[in-house]
Design an enzyme around this catalytic site. Structure first.
Site, PDB file in Angstrom:
ATOM      1  N   VAL A  57       0.861  -1.183   0.000  1.00  0.00           N
ATOM      2  CA  VAL A  57       0.000   0.000   0.000  1.00  0.00           C
ATOM      3  C   VAL A  57       0.896   1.231   0.000  1.00  0.00           C
ATOM      4  CG1 VAL A  57      -1.898   1.175   1.149  1.00  0.00           C
ATOM      5  CG2 VAL A  57      -1.724  -1.309   1.287  1.00  0.00           C
ATOM      6  N   GLU A  58       0.499   2.236  -0.773  1.00  0.00           N
ATOM      7  CA  GLU A  58       1.413   3.335  -1.097  1.00  0.00           C
ATOM      8  C   GLU A  58       1.967   4.063   0.114  1.00  0.00           C
ATOM      9  OE1 GLU A  58      -1.112   6.166  -3.340  1.00  0.00           O
ATOM     10  OE2 GLU A  58      -0.843   7.384  -1.549  1.00  0.00           O
ATOM     11  N   THR A  59       1.231   4.094   1.213  1.00  0.00           N
ATOM     12  CA  THR A  59       1.706   4.821   2.383  1.00  0.00           C
ATOM     13  C   THR A  59       2.932   4.152   3.018  1.00  0.00           C
ATOM     14  OG1 THR A  59      -0.149   3.688   3.423  1.00  0.00           O
ATOM     15  CG2 THR A  59      -0.354   6.047   3.136  1.00  0.00           C
TER      16      THR A  59
ATOM     17  N   HIS B 107       2.110  11.136  -6.128  1.00  0.00           N
ATOM     18  CA  HIS B 107       2.677  10.971  -4.785  1.00  0.00           C
ATOM     19  C   HIS B 107       4.165  10.622  -4.851  1.00  0.00           C
ATOM     20  CE1 HIS B 107      -1.381  10.336  -2.514  1.00  0.00           C
ATOM     21  NE2 HIS B 107      -1.142  11.575  -2.841  1.00  0.00           N
TER      22      HIS B 107
END
Lengths: 267, 306
Positions: A57-59, B107
């Protein structure tokens, strides 16, 4: 828990959309999923046919056990029993840009005939009529994943000939679009799963082709709800209806709080 | 700058007054509904510090509040949204009305810009953004990015993005010691890169611990004190967003904020007055959103997931 299982007759179009999306994940795949339906699809896959998938997951979350009804990529529900809770750079640079993701999953406001995705603006970029949230990690996922899967509701306005803004590149303008732009995955497989059909990129022409219809949906209905003219597969398949077991897992283990799905017949 | 004997613990009021100047470039930590520096943001709102440029990867409710209060000139980020809770409505409205400048990145692109900043480099290459309108329609054209080929490869283009170095970064973490050594639990988002790229940084935390503890387990330090200007102890300082291991996000309050932000006008002004401007500090706000009972429930919800 496969084709032998009893077939459900009590499911919604949204539920089958997510189940069909999850079928594109193979056990053992390294998967990067964005928020919303993609997160739900990987949660379902992990709890059914792909228990060994590695979710990223990108976080910065690596290989978590996905708890029910996650609402965000920062939700504590997707940090449970991970092997690493790191940074955006860990996920998006050191895994995704590094070329390690087998399948990336995103949503999108608009998708065009070349599978370009817009999640930024409707109208002129300098003076937008509608402003959307923007790329997030979607551009990164579309740029670097070996396979890309996009989940979206099938509405006419979502499928224009050309998107107003290319947030995340598909084949850009034709079969050579990705290669000309220098994208690291010039021959990416792209699949779109909607509540009406499954479309796949035809790499020979760089355009989307209707590959399969949801049960009970006609080709005309798909074409009526698509502003561009998609190619149509010579042998149009039908998406397999879900087994009772998948519906049970989806309702009881993936989204028991009904954050994403209301009851049968409601949507 | 920082020395290893001087306590940097101060109140939010003092930290914001000292380190956040009108017109400055403000870096924001956290993501969506996780570890957003809410207490520090409320303080900026109460002090009415305007003309801000806000940088982050995802920008969510804290940025939306500052935009809604008219304190922001420009944002640069990968997204503005609260995911399942909806978009950042005040931000969206300000862009659509043409009163807020925004620069779009992904991002990865934003974290790459902070990475350049923290390493003292002028730019960072990425293979994201190629072929997209994030580059092709970039309002700054050649000032916003440069395409170049890998000098050692064949047709292997990369996009060079300028380093992002905020004047001041604000983040919320689980723990910091009095010197400013920071411990982040759960996902880190872009906070470490951003703080190390910034000229000053204010860290609010759930709990101030002793630097003796830091020196016993230094491998837990996410950010050493060298980069930190002020430490603010504020339990529940991320509310209504979640802080890993400490408390879950507050769905009810986020939903209420989103309804007000979407409606705008008087309803939004009332929200600002009731929950921010009319509060005597963040503890007062915490009373107004439901006090001990509510906060206890959010703690329990998090413990249930551990």
């Amino acid at each position: 828990m496969t084709v032998d299982a009893p077939i459900s007759t009590d499911y919604t179009a949204n539920e089958l959309m997510v189940i069909e999306a999850s079928r594109h994940i193979n056990d053992g795949d390294m998967v990067l999923a964005g928020t919303g339906m993609p997160l739900i699809a990987i949660t379902l896959a992990q709890k059914s046919h792909a228990p060994h998938l590695c979710a990223v997951v990108e976080t910065g979350i690596i290989d978590p056990e996905l708890l029910p009804s996650p609402v965000s990529v920062s939700d504590p529900r997707i940090q449970y029993r991970a092997v690493k809770l790191g940074s955006l750079r860990d996920a998006l640079a050191c895994v995704l840009q590094r070329g390690m993701i087998d399948i990336g999953m995103i949503g999108g406001a608009q998708i065009d005939q070349f599978a370009n995705v817009n999640s930024t603006v409707i109208g002129d970029y300098a003076a937008p009529r509608v402003r959307f949230p923007g790329s997030g990690g979607a551009n990164d996922v579309a740029s670097h994943s070996r396979r890309l899967l996009i989940i979206t509701r099938h509405e006419k306005r979502r499928f224009p000939e050309r998107v107003d803004y290319i947030t995340s590149p598909g084949y850009i303008d034709g079969p050579d679009g990705r290669r000309k732009a220098g994208l690291p995955t010039p021959q990416q497989d792209i699949t779109i799963v909607t509540d009406l059909c499954v479309m796949e990129i035809d790499k020979g022409v760089g355009r989307l082709k209707v590959a399969a219809l949801m049960p009970g949906v006609t080709l005309d209905r798909v074409l009526d709800n698509t502003l561009f003219k998609p190619l149509v597969a010579e042998r149009l398949a039908q998406v397999e209806p879900p087994s009772e077991e998948y519906i049970r897992i989806l309702r009881e283990e993936v989204d028991p709080q009904r954050v994403y799905f209301r009851g049968a017949g409601e949507g | 700058m920082p020395v290893n004997s001087q306590s940097k613990v101060m109140t939010a009021r003092e930290a914001v007054a000292r380190f956040v100047a009108p017109g400055c470039v403000l870096g924001m930590g956290g993501q969506n509904v996780g570890r957003i520096p809410m207490a520090l943001t409320h303080e900026i709102l109460r002090q009415g510090i305007g003309g801000l440029t806000i940088l982050g990867c995802n920008l969510s409710i804290a940025m939306d509040l500052l935009v809604g209060a008219g304190l922001v000139r420009r944002t640069e980020s990968g997204t503005g949204n609260l995911e399942r809770f909806g978009t950042t409505f005040q931000w969206r409205r300000a862009i659509e009305a043409g009163v807020l400048q925004h620069r779009d990145y992904s991002h990865l692109a934003m974290v790459s810009r902070f990475l350049a900043g923290e390493m003292g480099l002028p730019f960072m290459p990425t293979k994201s953004l190629l072929g997209s309108d994030i580059l092709n329609k970039h309002p700054d054209g050649g000032d916003g990015y440069v395409l170049m080929d890998n000098p050692w490869g064949e047709h292997e283009p990369v996009a060079l993005l300028p380093a992002a170095c905020p004047d001041v970064a604000i983040i919320h973490a689980q723990r910091a010691d009095e010197l400013g050594n920071v411990i982040i639990e759960g996902f880190a988002a872009h906070d470490v890169e951003m703080v190390r790229a910034s000229r000053a940084a204010i860290v609010s935390c759930e709990e101030v611990v002793s630097s003796e503890e830091t020196r016993r387990r230094p491998e837990l330090t996410a950010i050493p004190y060298l980069y930190v200007s002020a430490v603010v102890e504020q339990p529940f300082g991320g509310h209504p967003t979640s802080v890993y291991r400490a408390y879950d996000f507050d769905s009810d309050h986020l939903t209420h904020y989103q309804a007000c932000a979407r409606e705008g006008g008087q309803m939004y002004q009332k929200y600002l007055e009731r929950y921010v401007l009319g509060c005597d500090g963040f503890d007062d706000y915490l009373e107004r959103i439901g006090g001990v009972k509510r906060l206890h429930a959010l703690r329990q919800a998090m413990q249930g997931m551990m």
